[in-house]
Motif scaffolding. Sequence first.
Motif, PDB file in Angstrom:
ATOM      1  N   PRO A   1       0.829  -1.206   0.000  1.00 20.11           N
ATOM      2  CA  PRO A   1       0.000   0.000   0.000  1.00 20.11           C
ATOM      3  C   PRO A   1       0.869   1.263   0.000  1.00 20.11           C
ATOM      4  CG  PRO A   1      -0.832  -1.580   1.599  1.00 20.11           C
ATOM      5  CD  PRO A   1       0.496  -2.109   1.104  1.00 20.11           C
TER       6      PRO A   1
ATOM      7  N   TYR B   1      -5.319  -4.159  -0.426  1.00 14.19           N
ATOM      8  CA  TYR B   1      -4.901  -3.129  -1.378  1.00 14.19           C
ATOM      9  C   TYR B   1      -4.782  -3.713  -2.786  1.00 14.19           C
ATOM     10  CZ  TYR B   1      -1.971   0.180  -3.855  1.00 14.19           C
ATOM     11  OH  TYR B   1      -1.470   1.044  -4.788  1.00 14.19           O
TER      12      TYR B   1
ATOM     13  N   SER C   1      -6.944  -2.121  -5.787  1.00 12.84           N
ATOM     14  CA  SER C   1      -6.254  -1.433  -6.881  1.00 12.84           C
ATOM     15  C   SER C   1      -5.997  -2.378  -8.048  1.00 12.84           C
ATOM     16  CB  SER C   1      -4.932  -0.860  -6.367  1.00 12.84           C
ATOM     17  OG  SER C   1      -4.075  -1.906  -5.974  1.00 12.84           O
TER      18      SER C   1
END
Length: 121
Positions: free
Chosen positions: A35, A85, A89
């Motif tokens: 992250p 994360y 993403s």
Amino acid sequence: MPQYRKISRYVLAGLFTFAGIVHFLSPEMFVRIVPPYLPAPLLLVYVSGMAEIAGGLGLLVPTTRRMTSWGLILLLVAVFPANVYMLQSYEGRGLLPVWALWLRLPLQVVLVAWAWWIRKE
């Protein structure tokens, strides 16, 4: 000790050791999932890789097994945000299929339970 517990310990030790080695062979893959709010992604990849190798090997030593199991549980909790994360993403990263990213989240729980179960002699 039942034979299945011993075999399970070797399998888990192998999984963690292999995963740790991969951190050093392909660090860029792991750097991509750190992250952005965490500093020094490459250093974190190497530290987590060393922890996984040490944890995998530590499971094989009777005198360190209990402490190692707890250490692996803490490691799994610590790296969980990277898995979240990675899922959040996902677009443009393409490291794994999206279904595998979803599967990784409950898999962490399974690994925690496995490490906890292995801690017993």
